[in-house]
Design a protein around this motif. Structure first.
Motif, mmCIF file in Angstrom:
data_model
loop_
_atom_site.group_PDB
_atom_site.id
_atom_site.type_symbol
_atom_site.label_atom_id
_atom_site.label_comp_id
_atom_site.label_asym_id
_atom_site.label_seq_id
_atom_site.Cartn_x
_atom_site.Cartn_y
_atom_site.Cartn_z
ATOM 1 N N GLN A 94 1.082 -1.263 -0.310
ATOM 2 C CA GLN A 94 -0.263 -0.161 -0.101
ATOM 3 C C GLN A 94 0.742 1.187 -0.047
ATOM 4 N N LEU A 95 1.800 1.392 0.465
ATOM 5 C CA LEU A 95 2.907 2.496 1.094
ATOM 6 C C LEU A 95 3.443 2.494 -0.704
ATOM 7 N N GLY A 96 3.898 1.142 -1.301
ATOM 8 C CA GLY A 96 4.610 1.510 -2.813
ATOM 9 C C GLY A 96 3.033 2.089 -3.278
ATOM 10 N N ALA A 97 1.967 1.652 -3.515
ATOM 11 C CA ALA A 97 0.740 2.263 -4.740
ATOM 12 C C ALA A 97 1.132 4.312 -4.350
ATOM 13 N N ILE A 98 0.998 3.983 -2.819
ATOM 14 C CA ILE A 98 0.609 5.750 -2.129
ATOM 15 C C ILE A 98 2.048 6.144 -3.402
ATOM 16 N N ARG A 99 2.885 6.080 -3.312
ATOM 17 C CA ARG A 99 4.467 6.784 -3.126
ATOM 18 C C ARG A 99 4.272 6.887 -5.041
ATOM 19 N N ASP A 100 3.844 6.268 -5.893
ATOM 20 C CA ASP A 100 3.868 6.011 -6.945
ATOM 21 C C ASP A 100 2.914 6.686 -7.526
ATOM 22 N N THR A 101 1.682 7.019 -7.035
ATOM 23 C CA THR A 101 0.952 7.957 -6.708
ATOM 24 C C THR A 101 1.191 9.551 -6.840
ATOM 25 N N ASP A 102 2.578 10.062 -6.432
ATOM 26 C CA ASP A 102 2.739 11.121 -5.316
ATOM 27 C C ASP A 102 1.823 11.089 -4.815
ATOM 28 N N GLY A 103 0.760 10.388 -3.563
ATOM 29 C CA GLY A 103 0.369 10.900 -2.908
ATOM 30 C C GLY A 103 1.012 10.921 -1.234
ATOM 31 N N MET A 104 0.556 10.915 -0.227
ATOM 32 C CA MET A 104 1.177 10.842 1.073
ATOM 33 C C MET A 104 0.668 10.415 2.224
ATOM 34 N N VAL A 105 0.812 9.987 3.515
ATOM 35 C CA VAL A 105 0.323 9.554 4.278
ATOM 36 C C VAL A 105 0.566 10.207 5.340
ATOM 37 N N GLY A 106 -0.481 11.099 6.618
ATOM 38 C CA GLY A 106 -0.562 11.029 7.624
ATOM 39 C C GLY A 106 -0.264 10.814 9.129
ATOM 40 N N LEU A 107 0.609 10.726 10.008
ATOM 41 C CA LEU A 107 1.135 9.829 11.005
ATOM 42 C C LEU A 107 -0.592 9.501 11.861
ATOM 43 N N ASN A 108 -0.487 8.951 12.188
ATOM 44 C CA ASN A 108 -1.370 8.504 13.352
ATOM 45 C C ASN A 108 -1.120 8.805 14.554
ATOM 46 N N TYR A 109 -1.623 9.287 15.408
ATOM 47 C CA TYR A 109 -0.742 9.793 17.003
ATOM 48 C C TYR A 109 -1.491 8.450 18.054
ATOM 49 N N ALA A 110 -2.828 7.739 17.544
ATOM 50 C CA ALA A 110 -3.133 6.784 18.417
ATOM 51 C C ALA A 110 -2.196 5.513 18.356
ATOM 52 N N THR A 111 -2.384 5.271 20.451
ATOM 53 C CA THR A 111 -1.071 4.951 20.715
ATOM 54 C C THR A 111 -1.255 2.849 20.277
ATOM 55 N N GLY A 112 -2.666 3.342 20.208
ATOM 56 C CA GLY A 112 -2.908 1.617 19.372
ATOM 57 C C GLY A 112 -1.898 1.372 17.600
ATOM 58 N N PHE A 113 -2.152 2.453 16.886
ATOM 59 C CA PHE A 113 -1.970 2.076 15.853
ATOM 60 C C PHE A 113 -0.335 1.632 15.593
ATOM 61 N N LEU A 114 0.568 2.379 17.041
ATOM 62 C CA LEU A 114 1.669 2.769 17.170
ATOM 63 C C LEU A 114 2.957 1.964 17.309
ATOM 64 N N ARG A 115 2.310 0.897 18.473
ATOM 65 C CA ARG A 115 2.750 0.224 19.712
ATOM 66 C C ARG A 115 3.161 -0.913 18.773
ATOM 67 N N GLU A 116 3.985 -2.089 19.008
ATOM 68 C CA GLU A 116 4.265 -2.765 18.337
ATOM 69 C C GLU A 116 3.378 -4.041 19.027
ATOM 70 N N ASP A 117 3.013 -3.562 20.120
ATOM 71 C CA ASP A 117 2.112 -4.920 21.175
ATOM 72 C C ASP A 117 0.672 -4.775 20.727
ATOM 73 N N GLY A 118 0.319 -3.554 20.145
ATOM 74 C CA GLY A 118 -0.861 -3.245 19.331
ATOM 75 C C GLY A 118 -2.148 -2.163 20.695
ATOM 76 N N ARG A 119 -1.219 -1.721 21.859
ATOM 77 C CA ARG A 119 -2.403 -1.601 23.420
ATOM 78 C C ARG A 119 -2.260 -0.166 23.096
ATOM 79 N N MET A 120 -3.559 0.152 23.662
ATOM 80 C CA MET A 120 -3.935 1.276 24.007
ATOM 81 C C MET A 120 -2.953 2.017 25.175
#
Length: 355
Positions: A249-275
């Protein structure tokens, strides 16, 4: 004073309009302008203190059984691996969508922000020290499959649309909240969803991929002629949550010159997926590093999910944004790259998407 104190931030996603709507107060303009409860993340005083110069202000029609805000300020959302809320009725979705749209318009009339319909409007608002607000919808349940409501909402200022939240609707299927899980969780867009993508391209409404499952993402990638954008998503390789983006998915976004905004939600950041609010800023920097390497310096931004998620206590709220920028500086990012991540990349991709 640190090197990053004067850098403004344009943010890819917040849920402050939902907070204001669910407050039930008739004076929401005053609440936003003078200061909201301590558990909230964005109001005008905190935005000014933290350098929040603008962003996508989301209109999210909430689950019907969760109309009231939680007392602890933590957003009502399904826990990992729990069933998603049922589909919304069109009547309820329209009631809540129009209610939040009305609040956004009232905030502009009160001088609290400026609704921006083009990238030039964003630049002008930032120059005038007014919050540059892009009208965004997260979950298109209020829109009929004939797309008549889309025309009305576009005329009111809609410029960014997340076709689904994590529940299904008439247009497609979102990713459930699962950890660990691939985003390949179900069917893609319906025929109505495919027509919605084409209509958004014609109207120059940016399509947000953040809550779409993998098949829906592939459908948009195949159909859309605009940059692929995920306003508030993170890296699946670092946190294998269904809401995060795979390398493909990241490659597809790069290929169309799009972008991604970093989400601060801790459950989407942590290796253990915990909030867990006890999540260090270094965890966020790891995701930024990965995104910069995968997408390039011009395709990474911030998408906080303020007022819609549990975020690291080290940031706290919009007033704490300089702490994240300082963490990037301490990691070795120069001012030019930090400015791109903080606001320039969003303005760039919005100019390509909405004009």
């Amino acid at each position: 004073m640190t090197e990053t104190d004067l850098i403004p931030v344009f943010d890819g996603h917040n849920d402050t309009l939902l907070k204001l709507y669910q407050s039930g107060r008739s004076d929401v303009e005053k609440l936003f302008i003078e200061g909201s409860p301590a558990s909230w993340h964005i109001d005008l005083p905190r935005a000014r203190k933290g350098g929040l110069a603008g962003g996508m202000f989301a209109i999210f029609p909430p689950p019907q059984e969760e109309r009231k805000a939680k007392d602890d300020g933590v957003p009502a959302m399904p826990s990992d691996n729990e069933p998603l809320p049922p589909e919304l009725s069109r009547e309820f979705a329209r009631e809540t969508t129009l209610g939040m749209a009305s609040i956004l318009l009232r905030l502009e009339r009160a001088g609290a922000l400026t609704i921006c319909r083009r990238a030039a409007d964003i630049r002008a608002a930032m120059e005038n020290k007014s919050i540059a607000a892009v009208f965004h919808i997260e979950g298109a349940e209020a829109i009929d499959t004939d797309l008549a409501m889309l025309d009305v909402l576009h005329a009111a200022g809609l410029r960014s649309l997340g076709i689904v939240w994590s529940r299904p609707n008439a247009f497609g299927h979102g990713v459930p909240f699962r950890f660990p899980s691939s985003p390949d969780t179900g069917d893609g867009l319906t025929e109505a969803g495919k027509a919605l993508v084409k209509a958004c391209n014609q109207l120059r409404i940016m399509i947000d991929l953040s809550h779409l499952n993998e098949k829906g993402f592939r459908d948009v990638a195949r159909l859309s002629n605009a940059p692929l954008v995920a306003t508030h998503s993170n890296v699946h390789a670092l946190c294998p949550h269904s809401r995060n983006l795979t390398d493909w998915q990241l490659g597809a976004i790069r290929d169309t010159d799009g972008m991604v905004g970093l989400n601060y939600a801790t459950g989407f950041l942590r290796e253990d997926g915990r909030m867990n609010s006890d999540t260090p800023l270094e965890t966020m920097v790891r995701h930024v590093d990965y995104l910069v390497k995968a997408l390039g310096e011009d395709r990474v931004g911030l998408g906080s999910d303020f007022d819609g998620a549990m975020i690291p206590a080290a940031i706290g709220d919009a007033a704490g944004l300089p702490k994240l920028l300082d963490a990037l500086a301490k990691h070795g990012y120069g001012r030019s790259l930090i400015e791109k991540i903080a606001y320039r990349n969003w303005v760039r991709v919005l100019e390509k998407s909405i004009g």
